[in-house]
Design a protein around this motif. Structure first.
Motif, short mmCIF file in Angstrom:
data_model
loop_
_atom_site.label_atom_id
_atom_site.label_comp_id
_atom_site.label_asym_id
_atom_site.label_seq_id
_atom_site.Cartn_x
_atom_site.Cartn_y
_atom_site.Cartn_z
N LEU A 604 0.82 -1.20 0.00
CA LEU A 604 0.00 0.00 0.00
C LEU A 604 0.86 1.26 0.00
O LEU A 604 0.45 2.29 -0.53
CB LEU A 604 -0.96 -0.04 1.19
CG LEU A 604 -2.00 -1.16 1.01
CD1 LEU A 604 -2.76 -1.42 2.29
CD2 LEU A 604 -2.95 -0.83 -0.11
N LEU A 605 2.03 1.18 0.57
CA LEU A 605 2.95 2.32 0.47
C LEU A 605 3.36 2.54 -0.99
O LEU A 605 3.44 3.67 -1.46
CB LEU A 605 4.18 2.08 1.35
CG LEU A 605 3.96 2.15 2.86
CD1 LEU A 605 5.21 1.66 3.59
CD2 LEU A 605 3.61 3.56 3.31
N SER A 606 3.62 1.45 -1.69
CA SER A 606 4.01 1.59 -3.10
C SER A 606 2.82 2.06 -3.95
O SER A 606 2.98 2.85 -4.87
CB SER A 606 4.56 0.27 -3.65
OG SER A 606 3.57 -0.73 -3.68
N LYS A 607 1.62 1.58 -3.62
CA LYS A 607 0.44 2.07 -4.33
C LYS A 607 0.28 3.57 -4.11
O LYS A 607 -0.04 4.32 -5.04
CB LYS A 607 -0.81 1.33 -3.82
CG LYS A 607 -1.05 -0.02 -4.46
CD LYS A 607 -2.38 -0.58 -4.01
CE LYS A 607 -2.63 -1.93 -4.67
NZ LYS A 607 -2.85 -1.80 -6.11
N TYR A 608 0.49 4.01 -2.90
CA TYR A 608 0.36 5.43 -2.61
C TYR A 608 1.42 6.22 -3.35
O TYR A 608 1.17 7.32 -3.87
CB TYR A 608 0.46 5.65 -1.10
CG TYR A 608 0.07 7.05 -0.66
CD1 TYR A 608 -1.02 7.69 -1.22
CD2 TYR A 608 0.80 7.70 0.32
CE1 TYR A 608 -1.38 8.96 -0.81
CE2 TYR A 608 0.44 8.98 0.74
CZ TYR A 608 -0.65 9.61 0.18
OH TYR A 608 -1.01 10.86 0.57
N SER A 609 2.62 5.68 -3.42
CA SER A 609 3.69 6.35 -4.15
C SER A 609 3.31 6.53 -5.61
O SER A 609 3.49 7.60 -6.19
CB SER A 609 4.98 5.54 -4.04
OG SER A 609 5.98 6.06 -4.88
N ASP A 619 8.05 14.46 -5.17
CA ASP A 619 8.80 14.45 -3.92
C ASP A 619 8.14 13.53 -2.90
O ASP A 619 8.79 12.70 -2.26
CB ASP A 619 8.93 15.87 -3.36
CG ASP A 619 9.85 16.74 -4.20
OD1 ASP A 619 10.68 16.17 -4.94
OD2 ASP A 619 9.73 17.98 -4.12
N SER A 620 6.81 13.69 -2.75
CA SER A 620 6.09 12.80 -1.82
C SER A 620 6.08 11.37 -2.34
O SER A 620 6.19 10.41 -1.57
CB SER A 620 4.65 13.30 -1.63
OG SER A 620 4.62 14.60 -1.07
N GLY A 621 5.95 11.23 -3.65
CA GLY A 621 5.99 9.89 -4.23
C GLY A 621 7.29 9.19 -3.93
O GLY A 621 7.32 7.99 -3.63
N LEU A 622 8.39 9.94 -3.98
CA LEU A 622 9.71 9.37 -3.68
C LEU A 622 9.79 8.94 -2.22
O LEU A 622 10.33 7.88 -1.90
CB LEU A 622 10.79 10.39 -4.01
CG LEU A 622 12.23 9.97 -3.73
CD1 LEU A 622 12.59 8.74 -4.55
CD2 LEU A 622 13.18 11.12 -4.05
N THR A 623 9.24 9.76 -1.33
CA THR A 623 9.27 9.44 0.10
C THR A 623 8.61 8.09 0.36
O THR A 623 9.15 7.23 1.07
CB THR A 623 8.57 10.54 0.91
OG1 THR A 623 9.27 11.78 0.73
CG2 THR A 623 8.51 10.18 2.39
N TYR A 624 7.42 7.89 -0.21
CA TYR A 624 6.69 6.65 0.06
C TYR A 624 7.28 5.47 -0.71
O TYR A 624 7.19 4.33 -0.26
CB TYR A 624 5.21 6.85 -0.26
CG TYR A 624 4.51 7.61 0.85
CD1 TYR A 624 4.08 6.95 1.99
CD2 TYR A 624 4.33 8.98 0.78
CE1 TYR A 624 3.46 7.64 3.03
CE2 TYR A 624 3.71 9.69 1.80
CZ TYR A 624 3.29 9.01 2.93
OH TYR A 624 2.70 9.70 3.95
#
Length: 866
Positions: A604-609, A619-624
């Motif tokens: 789900l973290l990768s889905k959110y990314s 930037d947020s995509g990279l964080t997740y």
């Protein structure tokens, strides 16, 4: 232009004469006739070309018929598009009217489908052309109202290029004109089999009515049959089916239809117009993506991307390298899932477990689909076992068609899978011997195995035993407290298994959701039912894009909280549903709650990314993406990091990430492709070439070959570039980018005639297209073909619409240089140089002419002039 029954044409030929009013047109023969009109093949003696002349039959020349043909003339006069039959002239005499139209030396789409066996790519290309013509009509407020295969003409050029032309706007309606009925009283206008439900019911129409008709055309072209079988009881019975009964599911007509296409057909044929795509342009863009990607990807993510495309309200433009990255992202398959407590991770090594396809040998006695139901039961039992292990995540895995066993294991290694569960069954009548194996994808070794015998008609008991036996394949310290086994009645379990089987074959219906709700009321503490309900709700949402299904799924999970369902599973399923809900605030709130509960999930973290990536929040995509990779250090999660780094312009870190992937997974070709894009954008041509040529030639897609051609071009290896572009053009004769690059290569080889002919082709292919790439190349073609004024006008417009787009500036600078607007050309070249574009990009003759102009700045001359 109409094409009709040839016997009617022969009769018409002998009984009708055309009143010309002049001797400009000479009739040669009759092309066809319909109920009201007749179409002649004639010669335009003034312009020395063949034309088609459409005139009302003498016995059909009522005022209503005259109004209709005058309406058609008014509408066609507004339309100028290569995929719409053109109107050349209007003839009037004694109150009669005739239309002089473009002559198409071809056949109708219906006849063409009978006579040809086109590839899927060719079918998509034709549908894209129809979308483009339809979009122009809709942009002018014109609704066709009778779109069908008989009103699509297909012409094939000497070079083999196939062109679709929309014709017969006889009952079309302009939304800007008065609502005037042009049909006989008490009759429907158009052909019932091509009508939308709202048209049959006499409701107000908009462009989405034509999209339903487009759906019937696309269905027949792709699936080889009609979505609504012809009803023997006649037109009224057919009208009733179209308005009240579902169409035949695409997968039933074509078992191997790619899922994105099945979704598109379902959306186009939705009874409710608001559930159809918003415009023909949206449909075109989706088909174009499918055409370019080659439909190799079978991932849920790819399907969801296209589902969103077919229903979204607006489109965004990106720089070319961003489009390439988005194409790569569309094919990305990341599927880890599951939850575990953070404290367990500190004590136990995380396990990432995938369930491989179940192998069944022999036959099983019972219902017709007994083998399919048994396979579904075994697969569900294996998945259930993972949910009952500590510190373990279930990795979603569906192998691509044709993968052998070793290739499947390699795919699992790329996903970071630590353990794979595999089941092999040998069945005879009702007796099945099952062998369960726990495999290590890293070394292909069997870690543990067990086996036993079960009866295929006792599936509920077999599922419970398979789950328990699978758990026993793992170390005991990973085993949770197993919840009590709650048996269902045989009928209830059979219904449950049927629903799971529908999910596996992607044939869910709303009745499945209703059955699950009944089962949950009867067995409120069965956690598997809640999981099936949530996943069925998301399946139905993907099919309909109706968020009511997501709300239903979330509401059911609220009930689960009071029925002793584990909190970790509820949170998992809620986040799963919110992933599809596309509501960032709700997603964020739930993710925060999960983190507070210390239940991290790499999936789900990768889905959110990826969700953030599609929204441009790199930037947020990279964080997740980094958080996902920290939990599951798979190749796919590392690649997700690289995509976000590329999109945010962080090439230094992206290079490091991609090179690390290549070291650990030397056959992960998307990483080579992405690395090639970075090096190409940075002007490191040798490194870019090395990255792309590392991909085996037979595995390179059109985008990678295009980039390789660009590298050869920038290195001055024009013959090599020409060879690549010619090969691409042969397989993709309508690809705008390929044609434009082919023309540029001819320029550099001083083959002026070839360049001019190619630019003429480019002008024709881009005529009327609305996407940014096509408009840029249309602008360039206009400039090179001498229409500099129109090119500059389009350049101004694109610069206003996309002031920061690198390639808009690049092509605009080229147009200004061709047009000898030296100051403007210098201005944009200077901007591009400041952005980091290297000298190789300015080797075209148009740019080199700047070197001799006094208006050119020293900075520009220093970079681009020898």
């Amino acid at each position: 232009m109409e094409i009709a029954d040839p016997t009617a044409a022969q009769a018409a030929n002998s009984t009708h004469k055309l009143l010309m009013g002049s001797d400009r047109y000479v009739i040669h023969s009759t092309l066809g006739a319909g109920g009201m009109g007749i179409v002649y093949l004639a010669e335009d003696r003034k312009l020395h070309r063949q034309v088609a002349i459409k005139k009302l039959k003498d016995d059909a020349a009522s005022q209503n018929a005259r109004d209709r043909i005058q309406q058609e003339a008014r509408l066609l006069a507004q339309l100028n598009h290569p995929n719409i039959v053109a109107l050349h002239d209007v003839l009037e005499e004694d109150g009669n009217i005739a239309l002089v139209m473009e002559y198409i030396d071809g056949t109708t789409l219906r006849a063409w489908m009978r006579e040809h066996t086109p590839s899927l790519q060719q079918k998509l290309n034709l549908l894209m052309q129809i979308c483009q013509g339809l979009q122009q009509a809709h942009d002018l407020g014109i609704i066709h109202r009778d779109l069908k295969p008989d009103n699509i003409l297909i012409a094939t050029s000497a070079s083999g290029k196939v062109t679709a032309k929309i014709t017969d706007f006889g009952i079309a309606k302009s939304q800007q004109l008065d609502e005037k009925t042009l049909t006989a009283e008490n009759q429907l206008a158009g052909t019932v089999t091509a009508m939308s439900p709202e048209q049959i019911l006499g409701k107000t129409l908009n462009a989405r009515s034509d999209l339903f008709s487009l759906g019937t055309i696309a269905y027949e072209l792709l699936c080889g049959s009609r979505p609504f079988d012809k009803h023997e009881a006649g037109a009224l019975a057919m009208a009733n089916r179209i308005t009240n009964e579902p169409h035949t599911p695409p997968r039933q007509a074509w078992a191997d239809i790619p899922e994105p296409l099945a979704i598109l057909l379902d959306k186009l044929l939705a009874k409710d117009p608001t559930l159809r795509p918003q415009s023909a342009l949206i449909v075109y863009q989706g088909l174009e993506l499918l055409h370019k990607q080659g439909l190799e990807t079978a991932s849920e993510d790819y399907t969801a991307t296209l589902t969103d495309l077919f229903t979204r309200q607006q489109t965004k433009s990106r720089r070319r390298w961003q489009r390439i990255a988005a194409g790569i992202a569309a094919a990305l398959v990341v599927g880890t899932g599951g939850y575990w407590g953070w404290q367990e991770i500190t004590r136990l090594e995380p396990q990432y477990i995938a369930v491989m396809p179940v192998e069944i040998n022999g036959e099983i006695r019972g219902e017709e689909n007994a083998k399919a139901l048994t396979r579904t039961m075994v697969r569900q039992a294996l998945k259930n076992s993972v949910s009952k292990l500590k510190a373990s995540a279930l990795v979603s895995f569906e192998p691509k068609e044709g993968m052998d066993f070793e290739e499947q294991l390699q795919a699992l290694r790329d996903k970071g899978v630590t353990d794979a569960l595999f089941a092999r069954l040998e069945c005879a009548e009702l007796r099945c011997d099952i062998e369960l194996q726990r495999l290590n994808p890293g070394n292909s070794q069997v870690q543990q195995q067990s086996g036993f015998v079960f009866l295929a008609d006792k599936r509920q008991e077999a599922e419970h035993r398979i789950t328990s036996s699978s758990i026993s394949l793992f170390a005991t310290n990973y085993t949770k407290n197993i919840e009590a086994y709650v048996a269902m009645s045989e009928q209830d379990y059979s219904d449950y298994l049927d629903i799971l089987n529908h999910r596996g074959s992607k044939e869910n219906s709303e009745s499945d959701l209703a059955k699950l709700e009944i089962l949950i009321r009867k067995y409120p503490e069965n956690s598997n039912l809640y999981r099936a309900h949530a996943h069925t709700a998301t399946d139905l949402f993907v099919l309909t894009h109706d968020k009511a299904y997501l709300r239903t799924g979330l509401a059911m999970l609220e009930k689960a909280e009071s029925n002793n369902i584990p909190e970790s599973q509820i949170l998992e399923l809620k986040l799963w549903l919110q992933t599809y809900n596309n509501e960032k605030s709700e997603f964020d709130d739930l993710l925060k709650k999960i983190n507070e509960q210390k239940f991290p999930s790499a999936d789900l973290l990768s889905k959110y990314s990826r969700y953030l990536f599609t929204k441009g929040d790199y930037d947020s995509g990279l964080t997740y993406a980094k958080k996902a990779a920290a939990l599951t250090p798979s190749t796919d999660n590392q690649y997700l990091i690289a995509l976000n780094q590329i999109a945010s312009g962080n090439y230094v870190d992206a290079r490091k990430t991609l090179r690390q992937i290549i070291r650990t997974s030397p056959t992960h070709w998307p990483s080579y492709s992405a690395l090639g894009v970075i090096e190409l954008e940075s002007g490191n041509l040798s490194a870019a070439k090395a990255a792309i040529t590392a991909i085996p030639e037979n595995l390179r897609d059109w985008g990678q070959n295009t980039n390789l051609g660009t590298i050869y071009f920038l290195q001055g290896e024009y013959e090599n570039a020409l060879l690549i572009y010619k090969n691409l053009f042969d397989s993709m004769p309508d690809n705008v980018t390929v044609i434009g690059q082919l023309a540029e290569t001819y320029l550099m080889l001083d083959e002026a005639d070839e360049a001019q002919m190619t630019y003429a082709t480019l002008l024709q292919v881009t005529q009327g297209k609305l996407d940014l790439n096509s408009r840029q190349f249309h602008m360039i073609a206009l400039a090179y073909l001498g229409n500099e004024s129109a090119a500059i006008t389009l350049a101004h417009r694109l610069l206003q619409e996309h002031p920061e787009d690198t390639y808009v500036k690049y092509y605009a600078a080229q147009v200004y240089a061709i047009s000898k607007e030296w100051l403007s050309a210098n201005y944009y070249v200077q901007q591009l140089i400041m952005q980091g574009m290297s000298a190789e990009w300015f080797s075209l003759p148009a740019f080199q002419r700047l070197c001799a102009q006094p208006q050119t700045s020293t900075e520009v001359k220093t970079v681009i002039c020898n």
